[in-house]
Enzyme design. Structure first.
Site, PDB file in Angstrom:
ATOM      1  N   PRO A  25      -2.651  -1.540  -1.247  1.00 42.55           N
ATOM      2  CG  PRO A  25      -3.634  -0.102  -2.805  1.00 42.55           C
ATOM      3  CD  PRO A  25      -3.137  -0.161  -1.391  1.00 42.55           C
ATOM      4  CB  CYS A  27      -1.201  -5.189  -9.194  1.00 43.28           C
ATOM      5  SG  CYS A  27      -2.391  -3.936  -9.599  1.00 43.28           S
ATOM      6  CB  ALA A  59      -5.343  -1.640  -8.716  1.00 45.37           C
ATOM      7  CD  GLN A 102      -5.892   1.049  -5.459  1.00 46.16           C
ATOM      8  OE1 GLN A 102      -5.307   0.160  -6.068  1.00 46.16           O
ATOM      9  NE2 GLN A 102      -5.287   2.153  -5.065  1.00 46.16           N
ATOM     10  CE1 TYR A 185      -2.080   2.269 -13.903  1.00 46.16           C
ATOM     11  CE2 TYR A 185      -1.910   2.649 -11.541  1.00 46.16           C
ATOM     12  CZ  TYR A 185      -1.453   2.044 -12.694  1.00 46.16           C
ATOM     13  OH  TYR A 185      -0.361   1.213 -12.656  1.00 46.16           O
ATOM     14  NE  ARG A 233      -2.175   4.254  -2.233  1.00 45.16           N
ATOM     15  CZ  ARG A 233      -1.206   3.385  -2.386  1.00 45.16           C
ATOM     16  NH1 ARG A 233      -1.160   2.600  -3.436  1.00 45.16           N
ATOM     17  NH2 ARG A 233      -0.283   3.242  -1.459  1.00 45.16           N
ATOM     18  CG  LEU A 304      11.047   3.549  -0.053  1.00 43.14           C
ATOM     19  CD1 LEU A 304      12.234   4.325  -0.608  1.00 43.14           C
ATOM     20  CD2 LEU A 304      11.473   2.089   0.187  1.00 43.14           C
TER      21      LEU A 304
HETATM   22  C1  LIG Z   1       3.860  -5.582  -6.154  1.00 44.89           C
HETATM   23  C2  LIG Z   1       3.249  -4.220  -6.025  1.00 44.89           C
HETATM   24  C3  LIG Z   1       1.969  -4.000  -6.517  1.00 44.89           C
HETATM   25  C4  LIG Z   1       1.363  -2.751  -6.367  1.00 44.89           C
HETATM   26  N1  LIG Z   1       0.063  -2.566  -6.772  1.00 44.89           N
HETATM   27  C5  LIG Z   1      -0.587  -1.425  -6.449  1.00 44.89           C
HETATM   28  C6  LIG Z   1      -1.985  -1.321  -6.631  1.00 44.89           C
HETATM   29  O1  LIG Z   1      -2.683  -2.283  -6.988  1.00 44.89           O
HETATM   30  N2  LIG Z   1      -2.567  -0.133  -6.347  1.00 44.89           N
HETATM   31  C7  LIG Z   1      -1.848   0.946  -5.876  1.00 44.89           C
HETATM   32  O2  LIG Z   1      -2.427   2.008  -5.649  1.00 44.89           O
HETATM   33  N3  LIG Z   1      -0.527   0.843  -5.656  1.00 44.89           N
HETATM   34  C8  LIG Z   1       0.099  -0.321  -5.896  1.00 44.89           C
HETATM   35  N4  LIG Z   1       1.431  -0.459  -5.575  1.00 44.89           N
HETATM   36  C9  LIG Z   1       2.097   0.637  -4.849  1.00 44.89           C
HETATM   37  C10 LIG Z   1       2.025   0.375  -3.340  1.00 44.89           C
HETATM   38  O3  LIG Z   1       0.690   0.326  -2.870  1.00 44.89           O
HETATM   39  C11 LIG Z   1       2.815   1.427  -2.538  1.00 44.89           C
HETATM   40  O4  LIG Z   1       2.185   2.675  -2.683  1.00 44.89           O
HETATM   41  C12 LIG Z   1       4.266   1.543  -2.976  1.00 44.89           C
HETATM   42  O5  LIG Z   1       4.848   0.265  -3.174  1.00 44.89           O
HETATM   43  C13 LIG Z   1       5.095   2.318  -1.956  1.00 44.89           C
HETATM   44  O6  LIG Z   1       5.010   1.702  -0.688  1.00 44.89           O
HETATM   45  P1  LIG Z   1       6.202   0.735  -0.118  1.00 44.89           P
HETATM   46  O7  LIG Z   1       7.459   1.549  -0.135  1.00 44.89           O
HETATM   47  O8  LIG Z   1       5.750   0.386   1.282  1.00 44.89           O
HETATM   48  O9  LIG Z   1       6.306  -0.453  -1.011  1.00 44.89           O
HETATM   49  C14 LIG Z   1       2.066  -1.676  -5.750  1.00 44.89           C
HETATM   50  C15 LIG Z   1       3.376  -1.903  -5.290  1.00 44.89           C
HETATM   51  C16 LIG Z   1       3.954  -3.164  -5.403  1.00 44.89           C
HETATM   52  C17 LIG Z   1       5.337  -3.358  -4.841  1.00 44.89           C
END
Ligand SMILES: Cc1cc2nc3c(=O)[nH]c(=O)nc-3n(C[C@H](O)[C@H](O)[C@H](O)COP(=O)(O)O)c2cc1C
Length: 370
Positions: A25, A27, A59, A102, A185, A233, A304
């Site tokens: 997810p 935002c 979210a 989510q 949250y 989550r 990551l």
């Molecule tokens: C632009 C952006 C928006 C995000 N919005 C949410 C969200 O709505 N809900 C959530 O649980 N995590 C959110 N995250 C966290 C990601 O879901 C993810 O857990 C985090 O970026 C680590 O993964 P990655 O290294 O693949 O980016 C967001 C991350 C980014 C970069």
């Protein structure tokens, strides 16, 4: 034939995914009064044509004061439901990727500015700001306005708000709900002893701190069709002294499993401003491994995971059943195509794009047309 486990099907409850790549997810801060806009159509449409196994809508707040920012998506009004319905109708016309949502509430981290305008809290007396609620009246950061501790009426109101949003998600034919229990949250604020200082049945012991998140799980589970998955989550660590930790997360996961939870998505952090995270490739995978050892539910690892062999190794070693990616798929929206090409596996592609298949990857697309 590819031997890559990343491209083998997997079941979450009664939902079967074609591969083990989940779009996390994210935002977009681009909604108006909680309603999706054309940006969401572009963004979700792009991701729904990526070849991933599953797409998670950002979210989505169950009530207006539960939005992180004034630009968050919500699912608390008929207008919100209609706007999301329009977006989904268009996306589904061109993609068969299962889409979940989510559902969450930001609690004391609500009323924030959008990231590209600096983030941080907007105080309740400023335009676009509002008074927040929390498990206790402790702010996320000493510079923030203190939230109002939820009383029993507030707790009951939110149980209903989650159930109502789940019913809207069911009407929108969404394939799954992920409850947001992570990243500091509201539900995480109840779980962690650093943010939950309550003296009633919702505070103190682990059992009491888990009570509200488990009640929310049950509300959502009862409001959503039984054959469609409900997942959670979690943040497996606060990365702070005296905080929520992986052992408590494992106990929470077990309690969820006993109540019919279909999968757990293991993230970390976000609860306190003074967290100290050792960020690097796979930094949250050990948490996923620990939760997998404690439960029978499918476990999703995230954080990551950017390289194809890295993703395959996480699944291949059994550390997790699925991997989720966020930033890597914004950067490269065809990440799953490229991963499939790397492993000699297959992905589905829109008919309109079939002619782009490179000569050296002749059987990349499932349909193999063109
Ligand atoms: C632009 C952006 C928006 C995000 N919005 C949410 C969200 O709505 N809900 C959530 O649980 N995590 C959110 N995250 C966290 C990601 O879901 C993810 O857990 C985090 O970026 C680590 O993964 P990655 O290294 O693949 O980016 C967001 C991350 C980014 C970069």
């Amino acid at each position: 034939m590819s031997g890559a486990k990343l491209f083998t099907p997997v079941s979450i409850g009664e939902l079967t995914l074609k591969n083990r790549i989940v779009i996390a997810p994210m935002c977009q801060y681009s909604a108006e009064e909680g309603s999706m806009t054309d940006w969401h159509l572009m963004h979700l449409g792009m991701l729904a044509n990526s070849g991933a196994g599953f797409l998670t809508i950002e979210a989505t707040a169950v009530s207006p004061e539960g939005r992180i920012t004034y630009g968050d998506v919500g699912l608390y009004s008929d207008d919100n439901e209609r706007a999301m319905g329009r977006t989904l109708e268009s996306v589904r016309r061109w993609s068969e990727m299962p889409i979940g949502i989510q559902l969450g509430h930001a609690g004391r981290k609500a009323s924030s500015e959008v990231p590209w305008k600096g983030g941080g809290q907007i105080s309740p007396d400023k335009p676009q700001g509002w008074k927040t609620v929390g498990a206790s009246d402790l702010p996320f950061d000493p510079r923030y306005d203190a939230p109002r501790q939820l009383d029993m009426d507030g707790v009951a109101r939110l149980r209903k708000a989650f159930a109502d949003a789940a019913r809207r998600a069911a009407r929108l034919d969404l394939s799954a709900i992920q409850i947001h229990g992570a990243h500091g949250y509201l539900l995480h604020q109840f779980l962690s002893p650093l943010s939950n200082k309550r003296t009633d049945e919702y505070g103190g012991s682990l059992e009491n701190r888990m009570r509200f998140p488990l009640e929310i799980f049950e509300e959502v589970r009862n409001a959503f069709p039984a054959n469609r998955p409900v997942t959670m989550r979690v943040s497996a660590s606060d990365w702070a002294e005296g905080g929520w930790n992986v052992d408590e997360t494992a106990q929470f996961a077990l309690a969820l499993e006993q109540r019919g939870c279909n999968a757990v998505h293991v993230s970390s952090g976000g609860l306190v401003a003074h967290q100290k995270i050792d960020v690097g490739p796979n930094y949250q995978v050990p948490f996923a491994r620990a939760i997998k050892a404690a439960t029978r539910m499918p476990v999703i690892a995230v954080g990551l995971i950017t390289e194809f062999e890295q993703a395959e190794a996480i699944i291949g070693t059994g550390d997790a059943d699925l991997i989720a990616i966020a930033r890597a798929i914004l950067y490269d929206p065809r990440w799953p195509w490229h991963a499939a090409a790397h492993f000699g596996a297959h992905v589905s592609a829109a008919d309109q794009y079939l002619r782009c298949q490179p000569r050296q990857f002749r059987s990349l697309f499932e349909t193999n047309k063109g």
